[in-house]
Write a protein that holds these residues in place. Structure first.
Motif, PDB file in Angstrom:
ATOM      1  N   THR A  99       0.801  -1.229   0.000  1.00 30.52           N
ATOM      2  CA  THR A  99       0.000   0.000   0.000  1.00 30.52           C
ATOM      3  C   THR A  99       0.831   1.274   0.000  1.00 30.52           C
ATOM      4  O   THR A  99       0.272   2.358  -0.166  1.00 30.52           O
ATOM      5  N   ASN A 100       2.137   1.196   0.152  1.00 31.67           N
ATOM      6  CA  ASN A 100       2.956   2.407   0.266  1.00 31.67           C
ATOM      7  C   ASN A 100       2.815   3.337  -0.928  1.00 31.67           C
ATOM      8  O   ASN A 100       2.627   4.539  -0.766  1.00 31.67           O
ATOM      9  N   ASP A 101       2.932   2.817  -2.135  1.00 31.23           N
ATOM     10  CA  ASP A 101       2.859   3.691  -3.308  1.00 31.23           C
ATOM     11  C   ASP A 101       1.433   4.176  -3.569  1.00 31.23           C
ATOM     12  O   ASP A 101       1.235   5.266  -4.105  1.00 31.23           O
ATOM     13  N   ILE A 102       0.446   3.410  -3.156  1.00 35.48           N
ATOM     14  CA  ILE A 102      -0.943   3.861  -3.296  1.00 35.48           C
ATOM     15  C   ILE A 102      -1.195   5.017  -2.332  1.00 35.48           C
ATOM     16  O   ILE A 102      -1.801   6.027  -2.704  1.00 35.48           O
ATOM     17  N   LYS A 103      -0.698   4.897  -1.102  1.00 35.21           N
ATOM     18  CA  LYS A 103      -0.860   5.968  -0.120  1.00 35.21           C
ATOM     19  C   LYS A 103      -0.155   7.240  -0.560  1.00 35.21           C
ATOM     20  O   LYS A 103      -0.608   8.344  -0.269  1.00 35.21           O
ATOM     21  N   ARG A 104       0.950   7.106  -1.262  1.00 33.44           N
ATOM     22  CA  ARG A 104       1.689   8.270  -1.731  1.00 33.44           C
ATOM     23  C   ARG A 104       0.855   9.120  -2.684  1.00 33.44           C
ATOM     24  O   ARG A 104       0.926  10.338  -2.688  1.00 33.44           O
ATOM     25  N   VAL A 105       0.031   8.470  -3.491  1.00 34.49           N
ATOM     26  CA  VAL A 105      -0.797   9.178  -4.466  1.00 34.49           C
ATOM     27  C   VAL A 105      -2.134   9.584  -3.868  1.00 34.49           C
ATOM     28  O   VAL A 105      -2.579  10.726  -4.016  1.00 34.49           O
ATOM     29  N   ALA A 106      -2.804   8.668  -3.193  1.00 40.52           N
ATOM     30  CA  ALA A 106      -4.174   8.906  -2.734  1.00 40.52           C
ATOM     31  C   ALA A 106      -4.261   9.420  -1.303  1.00 40.52           C
ATOM     32  O   ALA A 106      -5.333   9.813  -0.870  1.00 40.52           O
ATOM     33  N   GLY A 107      -3.171   9.406  -0.571  1.00 39.65           N
ATOM     34  CA  GLY A 107      -3.197   9.871   0.810  1.00 39.65           C
ATOM     35  C   GLY A 107      -3.434   8.737   1.782  1.00 39.65           C
ATOM     36  O   GLY A 107      -3.775   7.612   1.394  1.00 39.65           O
ATOM     37  N   GLY A 108      -3.275   9.035   3.041  1.00 42.35           N
ATOM     38  CA  GLY A 108      -3.398   8.029   4.089  1.00 42.35           C
ATOM     39  C   GLY A 108      -4.802   7.468   4.235  1.00 42.35           C
ATOM     40  O   GLY A 108      -4.994   6.361   4.700  1.00 42.35           O
ATOM     41  N   ARG A 109      -5.795   8.225   3.819  1.00 40.23           N
ATOM     42  CA  ARG A 109      -7.184   7.767   3.938  1.00 40.23           C
ATOM     43  C   ARG A 109      -7.688   7.249   2.590  1.00 40.23           C
ATOM     44  O   ARG A 109      -8.838   7.461   2.225  1.00 40.23           O
ATOM     45  N   TRP A 110      -6.843   6.553   1.873  1.00 36.10           N
ATOM     46  CA  TRP A 110      -7.203   6.091   0.532  1.00 36.10           C
ATOM     47  C   TRP A 110      -8.298   5.037   0.563  1.00 36.10           C
ATOM     48  O   TRP A 110      -9.051   4.911  -0.395  1.00 36.10           O
ATOM     49  N   ILE A 111      -8.416   4.301   1.641  1.00 33.97           N
ATOM     50  CA  ILE A 111      -9.441   3.255   1.718  1.00 33.97           C
ATOM     51  C   ILE A 111     -10.829   3.889   1.712  1.00 33.97           C
ATOM     52  O   ILE A 111     -11.736   3.410   1.032  1.00 33.97           O
ATOM     53  N   GLN A 112     -10.983   4.998   2.434  1.00 41.53           N
ATOM     54  CA  GLN A 112     -12.266   5.694   2.417  1.00 41.53           C
ATOM     55  C   GLN A 112     -12.508   6.347   1.058  1.00 41.53           C
ATOM     56  O   GLN A 112     -13.630   6.352   0.553  1.00 41.53           O
ATOM     57  N   ALA A 113     -11.451   6.887   0.459  1.00 37.58           N
ATOM     58  CA  ALA A 113     -11.587   7.519  -0.857  1.00 37.58           C
ATOM     59  C   ALA A 113     -11.923   6.488  -1.925  1.00 37.58           C
ATOM     60  O   ALA A 113     -12.609   6.798  -2.908  1.00 37.58           O
ATOM     61  N   ALA A 114     -11.464   5.260  -1.761  1.00 40.95           N
ATOM     62  CA  ALA A 114     -11.696   4.217  -2.762  1.00 40.95           C
ATOM     63  C   ALA A 114     -13.148   3.771  -2.813  1.00 40.95           C
ATOM     64  O   ALA A 114     -13.569   3.148  -3.794  1.00 40.95           O
ATOM     65  N   GLN A 115     -13.928   4.067  -1.796  1.00 41.53           N
ATOM     66  CA  GLN A 115     -15.343   3.708  -1.824  1.00 41.53           C
ATOM     67  C   GLN A 115     -16.077   4.467  -2.924  1.00 41.53           C
ATOM     68  O   GLN A 115     -17.077   4.005  -3.442  1.00 41.53           O
ATOM     69  N   ASN A 116     -15.556   5.631  -3.284  1.00 43.29           N
ATOM     70  CA  ASN A 116     -16.125   6.431  -4.359  1.00 43.29           C
ATOM     71  C   ASN A 116     -15.317   6.152  -5.630  1.00 43.29           C
ATOM     72  O   ASN A 116     -14.161   6.555  -5.740  1.00 43.29           O
ATOM     73  N   CYS A 117     -15.913   5.486  -6.596  1.00 41.07           N
ATOM     74  CA  CYS A 117     -15.200   5.106  -7.825  1.00 41.07           C
ATOM     75  C   CYS A 117     -14.719   6.325  -8.599  1.00 41.07           C
ATOM     76  O   CYS A 117     -13.693   6.276  -9.266  1.00 41.07           O
ATOM     77  N   GLY A 118     -15.449   7.427  -8.528  1.00 41.11           N
ATOM     78  CA  GLY A 118     -15.059   8.632  -9.251  1.00 41.11           C
ATOM     79  C   GLY A 118     -13.731   9.181  -8.775  1.00 41.11           C
ATOM     80  O   GLY A 118     -12.871   9.552  -9.584  1.00 41.11           O
ATOM     81  N   ILE A 119     -13.557   9.244  -7.467  1.00 39.23           N
ATOM     82  CA  ILE A 119     -12.294   9.733  -6.901  1.00 39.23           C
ATOM     83  C   ILE A 119     -11.163   8.784  -7.262  1.00 39.23           C
ATOM     84  O   ILE A 119     -10.077   9.208  -7.665  1.00 39.23           O
ATOM     85  N   LEU A 120     -11.407   7.506  -7.143  1.00 36.31           N
ATOM     86  CA  LEU A 120     -10.375   6.514  -7.438  1.00 36.31           C
ATOM     87  C   LEU A 120      -9.951   6.570  -8.901  1.00 36.31           C
ATOM     88  O   LEU A 120      -8.767   6.527  -9.219  1.00 36.31           O
ATOM     89  N   ASN A 121     -10.913   6.698  -9.805  1.00 34.13           N
ATOM     90  CA  ASN A 121     -10.590   6.772 -11.233  1.00 34.13           C
ATOM     91  C   ASN A 121      -9.835   8.042 -11.575  1.00 34.13           C
ATOM     92  O   ASN A 121      -8.982   8.040 -12.458  1.00 34.13           O
ATOM     93  N   SER A 122     -10.135   9.152 -10.893  1.00 28.44           N
ATOM     94  CA  SER A 122      -9.424  10.388 -11.182  1.00 28.44           C
ATOM     95  C   SER A 122      -7.966  10.316 -10.732  1.00 28.44           C
ATOM     96  O   SER A 122      -7.097  10.933 -11.331  1.00 28.44           O
TER      97      SER A 122
END
Length: 135
Positions: A99-122
């Motif tokens: 998860t390190n490189d995913i957190k670098r892009v999406a932030g520490g709260r990426w799991i909550q952000a991933a619930q919204n497909c629009g944010i994840l796709n952007s």
């Protein structure tokens, strides 16, 4: 070549090795040797194959979103949030986690952000671009 790549921890060394093997395979497909001194850009143009680094990063990003949105009670999301026990650590830099490189892009709260497909796709384009711009 990319089977199971969703589970790899992406590192600079891994991306370099993927690029090397892609060049070797491209030369083999075209029947070209290193002595012919054909540039890698030309080999990629002739074979019309996308970069392995780009493909692997895209697959990993999509898999991360899939795992986080799973609601069937499997242990995938729990494993992503797991922290190892504290205690004596080994000397040196800690190993790169999935998860390190995913957190670098999406932030520490990426799991909550991933619930919204629009944010994840952007954020996907940014994530893939970070691995294609290296080297």
């Amino acid at each position: 070549m990319t089977y199971g790549s969703e589970t790899w921890s992406l590192t600079m060394g891994l991306i370099r090795r993927l690029r090397v093997i892609q060049r070797v395979m491209g030369r083999t497909v075209l029947g070209v040797s290193l002595r012919d001194q054909i540039r890698s850009v030309e080999i990629r143009r002739r074979t019309r194959v996308t970069g392995l680094a780009q493909r692997v990063a895209k697959l990993k990003w999509q898999w991360a979103g899939h795992i986080v949105r799973r609601k069937d009670g499997r242990c995938g999301p729990k494993v992503l949030e797991w922290q190892p026990r504290t205690g004596k650590r080994s000397v040196g830099r800690p190993p790169t986690r999935w998860t390190n490189d995913i957190k670098r892009v999406a932030g520490g709260r990426w799991i909550q952000a991933a619930q919204n497909c629009g944010i994840l796709n952007s954020l996907q384009k940014t994530y893939v671009q970070q691995w294609t711009s290296i080297g």
